[in-house]
Design an enzyme around this catalytic site. Structure first.
Site, PDB file in Angstrom:
ATOM      1  N   GLY A  24      -4.695  -3.895  -3.799  1.00 14.40           N
ATOM      2  CA  GLY A  24      -5.618  -3.072  -4.148  1.00 14.40           C
ATOM      3  C   GLY A  24      -4.857  -1.780  -4.553  1.00 14.40           C
ATOM      4  CG  HIS A  25      -2.081  -1.663  -7.158  1.00 13.75           C
ATOM      5  ND1 HIS A  25      -1.179  -2.345  -7.785  1.00 13.75           N
ATOM      6  CD2 HIS A  25      -1.687  -2.438  -5.802  1.00 13.75           C
ATOM      7  CE1 HIS A  25      -0.367  -3.231  -7.385  1.00 13.75           C
ATOM      8  NE2 HIS A  25      -0.677  -3.201  -6.001  1.00 13.75           N
ATOM      9  CB  THR A  26      -5.954   3.693  -4.583  1.00 14.24           C
ATOM     10  OG1 THR A  26      -6.103   2.661  -3.949  1.00 14.24           O
ATOM     11  CG2 THR A  26      -7.005   4.706  -4.837  1.00 14.24           C
ATOM     12  CE  LYS A  79       2.275  -2.315  -4.437  1.00 15.16           C
ATOM     13  NZ  LYS A  79       1.925  -1.736  -3.029  1.00 15.16           N
ATOM     14  N   GLY A 101     -10.911  -2.958   3.949  1.00 19.70           N
ATOM     15  CA  GLY A 101     -11.311  -1.830   4.638  1.00 19.70           C
ATOM     16  C   GLY A 101     -10.821  -1.772   6.106  1.00 19.70           C
ATOM     17  CG  ASP A 143      -1.883  -1.341   1.470  1.00 16.12           C
ATOM     18  OD1 ASP A 143      -2.192  -1.842   0.259  1.00 16.12           O
ATOM     19  OD2 ASP A 143      -2.350  -1.732   2.359  1.00 16.12           O
ATOM     20  CE  LYS A 146       0.663  10.376  -7.319  1.00 15.18           C
ATOM     21  NZ  LYS A 146       0.262  11.655  -6.496  1.00 15.18           N
ATOM     22  CD  GLN A 167       0.642  -8.635  -2.763  1.00 15.19           C
ATOM     23  OE1 GLN A 167       1.305  -9.319  -3.412  1.00 15.19           O
ATOM     24  NE2 GLN A 167      -0.697  -8.276  -3.064  1.00 15.19           N
ATOM     25  CB  SER A 203       3.405  11.149  -4.169  1.00 13.30           C
ATOM     26  OG  SER A 203       2.188  10.988  -4.158  1.00 13.30           O
TER      27      SER A 203
HETATM   28  P1  GDP Z   1      -0.858   0.404  -3.635  1.00 13.38           P
HETATM   29  O1  GDP Z   1      -1.322  -0.789  -3.171  1.00 13.38           O
HETATM   30  O2  GDP Z   1       0.769   0.407  -3.330  1.00 13.38           O
HETATM   31  O3  GDP Z   1      -1.006   0.819  -5.189  1.00 13.38           O
HETATM   32  O4  GDP Z   1      -1.235   1.595  -2.625  1.00 13.38           O
HETATM   33  P2  GDP Z   1      -2.738   2.015  -2.243  1.00 13.38           P
HETATM   34  O5  GDP Z   1      -3.677   2.180  -3.327  1.00 13.38           O
HETATM   35  O6  GDP Z   1      -3.271   0.596  -1.683  1.00 13.38           O
HETATM   36  O7  GDP Z   1      -2.751   2.892  -0.849  1.00 13.38           O
HETATM   37  C1  GDP Z   1      -2.356   4.103  -1.255  1.00 13.38           C
HETATM   38  C2  GDP Z   1      -3.364   5.186  -0.809  1.00 13.38           C
HETATM   39  O8  GDP Z   1      -2.750   6.324  -0.575  1.00 13.38           O
HETATM   40  C3  GDP Z   1      -4.517   5.263  -1.771  1.00 13.38           C
HETATM   41  O9  GDP Z   1      -5.578   5.511  -1.353  1.00 13.38           O
HETATM   42  C4  GDP Z   1      -3.841   6.370  -2.642  1.00 13.38           C
HETATM   43  O10 GDP Z   1      -5.078   6.934  -3.181  1.00 13.38           O
HETATM   44  C5  GDP Z   1      -3.446   7.208  -1.751  1.00 13.38           C
HETATM   45  N1  GDP Z   1      -2.126   8.194  -2.020  1.00 13.38           N
HETATM   46  C6  GDP Z   1      -1.247   7.909  -2.993  1.00 13.38           C
HETATM   47  N2  GDP Z   1      -0.327   8.712  -2.919  1.00 13.38           N
HETATM   48  C7  GDP Z   1      -0.510   9.700  -1.835  1.00 13.38           C
HETATM   49  C8  GDP Z   1      -0.104  10.806  -1.465  1.00 13.38           C
HETATM   50  O11 GDP Z   1       0.930  11.255  -2.051  1.00 13.38           O
HETATM   51  N3  GDP Z   1      -0.713  11.617  -0.730  1.00 13.38           N
HETATM   52  C9  GDP Z   1      -1.901  11.089  -0.086  1.00 13.38           C
HETATM   53  N4  GDP Z   1      -2.563  11.650   0.932  1.00 13.38           N
HETATM   54  N5  GDP Z   1      -2.546   9.894  -0.460  1.00 13.38           N
HETATM   55  C10 GDP Z   1      -1.698   9.247  -1.336  1.00 13.38           C
HETATM   56  P1  IMO Z   2      -0.928  -4.163  -2.352  1.00 10.80           P
HETATM   57  O1  IMO Z   2      -0.630  -4.435  -3.676  1.00 10.80           O
HETATM   58  C1  IMO Z   2      -1.066  -4.663   2.060  1.00 10.80           C
HETATM   59  C2  IMO Z   2      -0.907  -8.810   3.686  1.00 10.80           C
HETATM   60  C3  IMO Z   2      -2.390  -9.171   4.292  1.00 10.80           C
HETATM   61  C4  IMO Z   2      -1.660 -10.199   5.041  1.00 10.80           C
HETATM   62  C5  IMO Z   2      -0.429 -10.768   4.423  1.00 10.80           C
HETATM   63  C6  IMO Z   2      -1.074 -12.171   3.597  1.00 10.80           C
HETATM   64  O2  IMO Z   2      -2.281  -3.560  -2.642  1.00 10.80           O
HETATM   65  O3  IMO Z   2       0.117  -3.253  -1.699  1.00 10.80           O
HETATM   66  P2  IMO Z   2      -2.607 -12.807   1.632  1.00 10.80           P
HETATM   67  O4  IMO Z   2      -3.982 -12.514   1.263  1.00 10.80           O
HETATM   68  O5  IMO Z   2      -1.680 -12.435   0.618  1.00 10.80           O
HETATM   69  O6  IMO Z   2      -2.324 -14.375   1.888  1.00 10.80           O
HETATM   70  O7  IMO Z   2      -2.080 -11.844   3.070  1.00 10.80           O
HETATM   71  O8  IMO Z   2      -0.189  -9.821   3.479  1.00 10.80           O
HETATM   72  N1  IMO Z   2      -1.307  -8.177   2.187  1.00 10.80           N
HETATM   73  C7  IMO Z   2      -1.083  -6.985   1.918  1.00 10.80           C
HETATM   74  N2  IMO Z   2      -1.018  -5.746   2.575  1.00 10.80           N
HETATM   75  N3  IMO Z   2      -1.154  -4.453   0.825  1.00 10.80           N
HETATM   76  C8  IMO Z   2      -1.183  -5.575  -0.234  1.00 10.80           C
HETATM   77  O9  IMO Z   2      -1.356  -5.267  -1.526  1.00 10.80           O
HETATM   78  C9  IMO Z   2      -1.333  -6.629   0.463  1.00 10.80           C
HETATM   79  N4  IMO Z   2      -1.544  -7.881   0.076  1.00 10.80           N
HETATM   80  C10 IMO Z   2      -1.427  -8.838   0.990  1.00 10.80           C
HETATM   81  O10 IMO Z   2      -2.813  -8.333   5.092  1.00 10.80           O
HETATM   82  O11 IMO Z   2      -1.056  -9.476   6.150  1.00 10.80           O
HETATM   83 MG    MG Z   3      -2.891  -1.463  -1.837  1.00  4.23          MG
END
Ligand code: GDP
Ligand code: IMO
Ligand code: MG
Length: 421
Positions: free
Chosen positions: A40-42, A16, A300, A13, A18, A222, A409
């Site tokens: 979950g890539h936002t 990535k 969530g 999270d 973005k 991840q 960012s």
């Molecule tokens: P990913 O899994 O690595 O793609 O990351 P996620 O999407 O799970 O989580 C990153 C969260 O931070 C998302 O809700 C993005 O919209 C938000 N985000 C990304 N870059 C920034 C930033 O520079 N500032 C803030 N406040 N939010 C960001």
């Molecule tokens: P992105 O790509 C954050 C965590 C789970 C759990 C462990 C194992 O959005 O960064 P799994 O379902 O893979 O067997 O769970 O890894 N986990 C993540 N945490 N971001 C993710 O993906 C994750 N994918 C798995 O919460 O601790």
């Molecule tokens: Mg994510």
């Protein structure tokens, strides 16, 4: 031409999705190399927000080719939902999303097994995303898996063999499988949807593209600290999230790797169980969660929050061979009076700077404190506008990590991205 890799350096999270979206205009192909719908890539732009799980994050910038690589595990039912939601917002991917025949399928019974194994663990739950990731990769390694290419040959028969094996295990645990028929219905509808896409030998496709000089970006899921080999085992995911995972997950040789973009947050988060040395259990942790909106984009769940951990980051940078760093969510620290960075650990009275085998409650982070910038950076569009204290934080991190930070960012939107000179 080389393949550039973009991956997370912490516990996932990092942002990535973005940054893949921001970098895509420079590439012709974007390819996911591991993980599955646990990701979950936002992405946010033009007032819209998308969360991608199995689909690579290069789909919104022109008609670029996107590939789901062999290292990915795919759940057809979730894939169908993701594709249909993209279709309803006007994005038809059938011509430009290609799927590796060697990607493994997450079966309905894999999802049940994931839940079953978690409940059997009692107090030592991993806190998985419940998407069947572990059982699917287990079947891949134990040579019992089904692959996307199998859909084209005697599929029902192969499916039933795998299902029977899984049901046997589930019955040994006394696990309730009454939901299965319903899940299967959705899953087979997903298979029909998946068949609308072109299945490819992605290793040939990608290596030919490299030869033809087409630029490719490999997208990780991840983060390095969740890697099956080098993460905080057993509290990890079941794939190689590190840069080497791009070689096995796409079928490219190590010398084909070019830049390795390592992404990290200006602080640190983790979701699920497992060690997290700089975790904060106080008001500061709550403030990070609130300002960073740190709630899982898939489940969530509230994310655990803490200060940046440079011991873990240096370790990730070493394993991944990171050539450029990207710092995310800097704006979340905009109002803090003091910013802390963990530069080492104290373990039983000794100072340690290498990430240790055993990460437990004996670890005490050693912090360096810096003055916060206490300035809203979210509207800034040039590096020159950054406050002095923030510039100091960036150069402190570059010195500690010994890799340049090339992108900063300052908000979730595509436009809130500063490419440094
Ligand atoms: P990913 O899994 O690595 O793609 O990351 P996620 O999407 O799970 O989580 C990153 C969260 O931070 C998302 O809700 C993005 O919209 C938000 N985000 C990304 N870059 C920034 C930033 O520079 N500032 C803030 N406040 N939010 C960001
Ligand atoms: P992105 O790509 C954050 C965590 C789970 C759990 C462990 C194992 O959005 O960064 P799994 O379902 O893979 O067997 O769970 O890894 N986990 C993540 N945490 N971001 C993710 O993906 C994750 N994918 C798995 O919460 O601790
Ligand atoms: Mg994510």
């Amino acid at each position: 031409m080389k393949v550039d890799v973009l991956l997370g350096l912490q516990w996932g999270d990092e942002g990535k999705g973005k940054i893949v979206d921001v970098l895509t205009p420079d590439y012709e192909i974007v390819a996911r190399f591991q993980g599955g719908p646990n990701a979950g890539h936002t992405l946010e732009f033009e007032g819209k927000k998308y969360v991608l799980r199995s689909v690579p994050s290069g789909i919104f910038q022109g008609n670029k080719i996107n590939i789901i690589g062999n290292g990915v595990v795919l759940d057809p039912a979730l894939f169908k939902g993701e594709i249909e939601s993209l279709e309803s917002s006007g994005h038809d991917l059938t011509k430009r999303l290609l799927v590796s025949k060697k990607a493994h399928l997450i079966l309905p019974t894999h999802r049940l097994l994931d839940a079953c194994y978690e409940s059997a663990k009692g107090d030592s739950k991993i806190g998985t995303t419940g998407k069947g990731i572990g059982p699917t990769y287990t079947d891949k390694i134990s040579r019992n898996g089904l692959r996307v290419g199998d859909i084209l040959y005697n599929f029902e028969e192969k499916y039933n063999v795998a299902k029977t094996k899984h049901l046997k295990i589930l019955s040994q645990y006394g696990y309730d499988v009454s939901a299965l028929a319903e899940i299967e219905k959705e899953w087979f509808a997903g298979i029909a949807k998946l068949k609308q896409f072109t299945f490819i030998d992605s290793e040939h496709y990608i290596n030919n593209a490299v030869k033809e000089g087409r630029k490719i970006l490999a997208e990780g899921a991840q983060g390095t600290m969740l890697d099956i080999d080098f993460g905080s085992y057993p509290f990890v995911t079941s794939s190689n999230t590190i840069s080497a995972g791009a070689c096995t997950g796409l079928g490219i040789a190590p010398q084909s790797i070019g830049e390795v973009f390592g992404i990290f947050k200006a602080y640190c988060t983790r979701v699920g169980s497992g060690p997290f040395p700089t975790e904060l259990f106080d008001k500061t942790g709550d403030k990070l969660r609130e300002l960073g909106f740190e709630f899982g984009s898939v489940t969530g769940r509230p994310r655990r929050c803490g200060w940046i951990d440079l011991v873990a980051l240096r370790y990730a940078i070493m394993i991944d061979g990171v050539t450029q760093l990207i710092m995310m969510k800097s704006d979340v620290l905009d109002t803090f009076e003091t910013i802390r960075a963990c530069v080492g650990y104290e373990i039983n009275g000794e100072q340690v700077t290498d990430f240790p085998f055993e990460v437990d409650e004996n670890i005490k982070p050693i912090y360096v404190d810096m003055k916060g910038w206490q300035t809203d950076m979210t509207e800034m569009r040039k590096e020159e506008e950054f406050p002095q204290e923030f510039k100091h934080y960036v150069s402190f991190l570059e010195k500690e990590l010994n890799v340049p930070i090339s992108i900063v960012s300052i908000g979730p939107d595509r436009a809130q991205t500063i490419i440094r000179k």
